[in-house]
Design a protein around this motif. Sequence first.
Motif, PDB file in Angstrom:
ATOM      1  N   LEU A  60     -11.305  -1.687 -36.226  1.00 18.20           N
ATOM      2  CA  LEU A  60     -10.211  -0.977 -37.035  1.00 18.20           C
ATOM      3  C   LEU A  60     -10.760   0.456 -37.581  1.00 18.20           C
ATOM      4  O   LEU A  60     -11.896   0.449 -38.005  1.00 18.20           O
ATOM      5  CB  LEU A  60      -9.661  -1.788 -38.084  1.00 18.20           C
ATOM      6  CG  LEU A  60      -8.774  -2.799 -37.844  1.00 18.20           C
ATOM      7  CD1 LEU A  60      -8.489  -3.588 -39.282  1.00 18.20           C
ATOM      8  CD2 LEU A  60      -7.549  -2.399 -37.150  1.00 18.20           C
ATOM      9  N   GLU A  65      -4.226   4.468 -34.932  1.00 19.70           N
ATOM     10  CA  GLU A  65      -3.113   3.689 -34.742  1.00 19.70           C
ATOM     11  C   GLU A  65      -3.116   2.653 -33.858  1.00 19.70           C
ATOM     12  O   GLU A  65      -2.826   1.552 -34.127  1.00 19.70           O
ATOM     13  CB  GLU A  65      -1.718   4.531 -34.447  1.00 19.70           C
ATOM     14  CG  GLU A  65      -1.379   5.590 -35.573  1.00 19.70           C
ATOM     15  CD  GLU A  65      -0.778   4.980 -36.854  1.00 19.70           C
ATOM     16  OE1 GLU A  65      -0.087   3.947 -36.748  1.00 19.70           O
ATOM     17  OE2 GLU A  65      -0.783   5.293 -37.982  1.00 19.70           O
ATOM     18  N   SER A  67      -5.798   1.194 -32.991  1.00 19.65           N
ATOM     19  CA  SER A  67      -6.559   0.038 -33.355  1.00 19.65           C
ATOM     20  C   SER A  67      -5.820  -1.305 -34.077  1.00 19.65           C
ATOM     21  O   SER A  67      -5.918  -2.417 -33.852  1.00 19.65           O
ATOM     22  CB  SER A  67      -7.721   0.495 -34.165  1.00 19.65           C
ATOM     23  OG  SER A  67      -7.316   0.906 -35.356  1.00 19.65           O
ATOM     24  N   TYR A  68      -4.863  -0.804 -34.944  1.00 18.19           N
ATOM     25  CA  TYR A  68      -3.924  -1.477 -35.459  1.00 18.19           C
ATOM     26  C   TYR A  68      -2.894  -2.373 -34.726  1.00 18.19           C
ATOM     27  O   TYR A  68      -2.683  -3.440 -34.738  1.00 18.19           O
ATOM     28  CB  TYR A  68      -3.528  -0.892 -36.759  1.00 18.19           C
ATOM     29  CG  TYR A  68      -4.163  -0.472 -37.825  1.00 18.19           C
ATOM     30  CD1 TYR A  68      -4.442  -1.297 -38.954  1.00 18.19           C
ATOM     31  CD2 TYR A  68      -4.573   0.901 -38.042  1.00 18.19           C
ATOM     32  CE1 TYR A  68      -5.436  -0.944 -39.941  1.00 18.19           C
ATOM     33  CE2 TYR A  68      -5.512   1.073 -38.960  1.00 18.19           C
ATOM     34  CZ  TYR A  68      -5.788   0.331 -39.922  1.00 18.19           C
ATOM     35  OH  TYR A  68      -6.588   0.809 -41.110  1.00 18.19           O
ATOM     36  N   LEU A  71      -4.676  -5.102 -33.081  1.00 16.24           N
ATOM     37  CA  LEU A  71      -4.974  -6.288 -34.070  1.00 16.24           C
ATOM     38  C   LEU A  71      -3.409  -7.115 -34.037  1.00 16.24           C
ATOM     39  O   LEU A  71      -3.359  -8.219 -33.979  1.00 16.24           O
ATOM     40  CB  LEU A  71      -5.383  -5.802 -35.558  1.00 16.24           C
ATOM     41  CG  LEU A  71      -5.364  -6.805 -36.588  1.00 16.24           C
ATOM     42  CD1 LEU A  71      -6.324  -7.920 -36.096  1.00 16.24           C
ATOM     43  CD2 LEU A  71      -5.755  -6.216 -37.675  1.00 16.24           C
ATOM     44  N   GLN A  72      -2.291  -6.395 -34.412  1.00 14.58           N
ATOM     45  CA  GLN A  72      -1.135  -6.842 -34.328  1.00 14.58           C
ATOM     46  C   GLN A  72      -0.565  -7.404 -33.043  1.00 14.58           C
ATOM     47  O   GLN A  72       0.046  -8.590 -33.060  1.00 14.58           O
ATOM     48  CB  GLN A  72       0.013  -6.036 -34.854  1.00 14.58           C
ATOM     49  CG  GLN A  72      -0.322  -5.158 -36.335  1.00 14.58           C
ATOM     50  CD  GLN A  72       0.128  -3.812 -36.545  1.00 14.58           C
ATOM     51  OE1 GLN A  72       0.968  -3.346 -35.501  1.00 14.58           O
ATOM     52  NE2 GLN A  72      -0.341  -3.052 -37.592  1.00 14.58           N
ATOM     53  N   ASP A 472      -3.049  -3.476 -45.109  1.00 12.62           N
ATOM     54  CA  ASP A 472      -4.130  -2.833 -43.944  1.00 12.62           C
ATOM     55  C   ASP A 472      -5.468  -3.330 -44.430  1.00 12.62           C
ATOM     56  O   ASP A 472      -5.899  -2.843 -45.614  1.00 12.62           O
ATOM     57  CB  ASP A 472      -4.017  -1.098 -44.495  1.00 12.62           C
ATOM     58  CG  ASP A 472      -5.188  -0.416 -43.750  1.00 12.62           C
ATOM     59  OD1 ASP A 472      -5.776  -0.767 -43.059  1.00 12.62           O
ATOM     60  OD2 ASP A 472      -5.201   0.773 -43.847  1.00 12.62           O
ATOM     61  N   TYR A 477      -6.117  -4.052 -48.165  1.00 11.79           N
ATOM     62  CA  TYR A 477      -4.692  -4.920 -47.932  1.00 11.79           C
ATOM     63  C   TYR A 477      -3.609  -4.206 -48.523  1.00 11.79           C
ATOM     64  O   TYR A 477      -2.463  -5.175 -48.677  1.00 11.79           O
ATOM     65  CB  TYR A 477      -5.168  -6.250 -48.161  1.00 11.79           C
ATOM     66  CG  TYR A 477      -6.044  -7.104 -47.298  1.00 11.79           C
ATOM     67  CD1 TYR A 477      -5.604  -7.590 -45.987  1.00 11.79           C
ATOM     68  CD2 TYR A 477      -7.390  -7.150 -47.490  1.00 11.79           C
ATOM     69  CE1 TYR A 477      -6.587  -8.076 -44.935  1.00 11.79           C
ATOM     70  CE2 TYR A 477      -8.410  -7.673 -46.634  1.00 11.79           C
ATOM     71  CZ  TYR A 477      -7.734  -8.220 -45.563  1.00 11.79           C
ATOM     72  OH  TYR A 477      -8.908  -8.881 -44.659  1.00 11.79           O
ATOM     73  N   ARG A 480       0.865  -0.616 -45.321  1.00  6.33           N
ATOM     74  CA  ARG A 480       0.923   0.557 -44.702  1.00  6.33           C
ATOM     75  C   ARG A 480       1.901   0.500 -43.739  1.00  6.33           C
ATOM     76  O   ARG A 480       2.192  -0.466 -43.077  1.00  6.33           O
ATOM     77  CB  ARG A 480      -0.518   0.722 -44.077  1.00  6.33           C
ATOM     78  CG  ARG A 480      -0.573   2.014 -43.194  1.00  6.33           C
ATOM     79  CD  ARG A 480      -1.927   2.253 -42.588  1.00  6.33           C
ATOM     80  NE  ARG A 480      -1.936   3.300 -41.590  1.00  6.33           N
ATOM     81  CZ  ARG A 480      -3.021   3.650 -41.003  1.00  6.33           C
ATOM     82  NH1 ARG A 480      -4.273   3.417 -41.530  1.00  6.33           N
ATOM     83  NH2 ARG A 480      -3.102   4.513 -40.128  1.00  6.33           N
ATOM     84  N   PHE A 482       3.450   1.004 -39.939  1.00  8.08           N
ATOM     85  CA  PHE A 482       3.103   1.006 -38.563  1.00  8.08           C
ATOM     86  C   PHE A 482       4.162   1.245 -37.521  1.00  8.08           C
ATOM     87  O   PHE A 482       5.271   0.703 -37.747  1.00  8.08           O
ATOM     88  CB  PHE A 482       2.102  -0.073 -38.323  1.00  8.08           C
ATOM     89  CG  PHE A 482       0.939  -0.255 -39.197  1.00  8.08           C
ATOM     90  CD1 PHE A 482      -0.234   0.557 -38.738  1.00  8.08           C
ATOM     91  CD2 PHE A 482       0.908  -1.210 -40.225  1.00  8.08           C
ATOM     92  CE1 PHE A 482      -1.389   0.503 -39.393  1.00  8.08           C
ATOM     93  CE2 PHE A 482      -0.356  -1.223 -40.928  1.00  8.08           C
ATOM     94  CZ  PHE A 482      -1.401  -0.576 -40.530  1.00  8.08           C
TER      95      PHE A 482
END
Length: 675
Positions: A60, A65, A67-68, A71-72, A472, A477, A480, A482
């Motif tokens: 991350l 953007e 990288s998130y 993860l998601q 985040d 955390y 944020r 996205f």
Amino acid sequence: MPATLTYPGVYIVELQNPMHNITGVATSITAFVGYTATGIDNRAQAIYSFSDFARLFGGLAIDSELSYAVLQFFLNGGTTGYVIRVPHHNATPASVEVTGASAIDLTFTALSSGVWANGQITIDIDYDGIDFSLPGVDPSTFNVTITNLSGNVVETFPQVSLNGTRQNYVANVINDFDTGSQLVKMSEAADPTNPLRKNTPEVSGVLGKRIQRNSGELLFFDKTKTTPQLIDKNYTLTLQVPKPKNSLPDIKDVNVLLKDAPIPVSSAAIASQVQSALANAVALNWNGATLRFIATKSNADDVLRAVASIPTLPDAQVVFSGTAAAPLGLDVTPTNVAHYALGTGNAIEGQKTSVAGTDPGNQLPFSADLVGDPASFKGIYALEKVDLFNLLVIPDATRALAGSPATPDPNVSGADVFPPAIAYCQQRRAFLLVDPPPDATTVTAALDWKTSMAITPPENGACFFPRLRLPDPVNNYQLRTFAPSGVVAGLFARIDGSRGVWKAPAGTEASLTGVQAFSYHNQLTDTENGVLNPIGVNCFRNFPLYGPVLWGSRTLAGADAEASQWKYVPVRRLALFLEESLYRGTKWAVFEPNDEPLWASLRLSIGSFMNGLFRKGAFQGQSPNAAYFVKCDNETTTQNDIDSGVVNVLVGFAPLIPAEFVVIQIQQMAGQVQT
């Protein structure tokens, strides 16, 4: 029939099965294109977990953007993906040039552009384990070690050669796409094909000299003596880092060999004993540093090498002094840098130049960077090197300005990125997930965005509203905002795996893992949903008990006014699945005789594949005849087609249309007269 019938009796002949099995392709391999903190530029690399992404692309990053989105994707059920790193706009890579005698210039350049590699990638050259006295050993042979200090990744390339006529030529080994370095590429200024070249680059990390066996020099071991000898006094070492200037303290008077202890009987024993004595002192005094002593042979002499690694000072030189310096053969004057380090800007000894990587203006990729160039396989066209992908995600295309989640970044525009992206998806039988722009925070804005969208062919993509808010991990955390495409791609993968690509990835089972809120802060009402759904915008809703879910499954061609046959996502994705599976599964037919035996075999193979899908519930109809058909005969393939080398197969299927509107009719019964 057997070639020759020679005796009366029974002959057994095995016949080839005319049916060729067709295997369905994967349906949810997701390609991600955008900026990552590290990683090879514009090269598609497979990932199967977020750990893979962290290892290859740095994990991350607050300004990534992508990288998130990755993860998601994995949190919501994704299993397989490809990542294409697009570096900062106009970024350049770090490099270092290693020189030696007679103009040996080897340039190592980071495969990943930007400032991140400056001082973080190091090159070590040594001759450990190479016995040049053996016949056939090339005199220009050496070992290369490449280290990423920030990622703790070490690559070793033993016994490479400067001789360009050999199989182990260093540039060919390091630059090999599959087995070479994943950190750097290498080039050489001199002519590598000259077989007379014997000069080699200067060794890095060497601050020790050979353990000489000259008479009169104090040795810690002597192979001519048969009985162990005792060390006559305590021997100590002092370590200093005089260059570059730094605040590291000297490590003084560390006992490495004690009086009256047994004499080590080999150079390896000396190395082990000295390393053990210094390990704690180095770790306590120099944060993160390590020191290794390596004993080996070179040119028939015992060699003791000391290699220092100080992450905060990658080009540091370590100087030894003390009572043990001379007996150990350690030079008190540095003769080389500890490592050849990319991007430090220093030219020290054998390190001729070191050019820093740059991020001009620290600007994230522009629209043109994301789209890339098909001729050089950059941007989305890096996927040309990928055999198969099904979903395309470009979260940077609708990137917001840092600190202003509702303000679009002026350097990127979905209007510039998505049209070429969806055109490429049509070529590859893939599906594009389109994110809403950051300023589409109301139903009216979403309506304007969709109606002004000019993305063709629209059936190969779907759009979603609103943007999603998730915790985040990089920012304690805090919530944020996205782009939703990463979550949606994971959801598609999860539904594909549990229900099949023919099931609409929407509804109460299409829950969104990790989503806490939406950028449209008011709860979407049925009326508002009823404004966006008819124009083909798939909405996220939040329902009691079920939580946040995807509540729409229409393609970009899903507006009621268009009346497209590809109105629904599962219908279009099922067609893409069939096309790709049949494209791959019927290649055996190429160059076969174009006549009835081939046609019958095609009908049998494709029919069996379609029947298997029918039995899984992929099509409408109570019988195979009502669900699909396969036609390949002299009606689909005329004599003119045969003369042109063409065979035509017609495949039809009855898709499952999702129950988008469930109408329940309630009728009141009149009072019944009891009899």
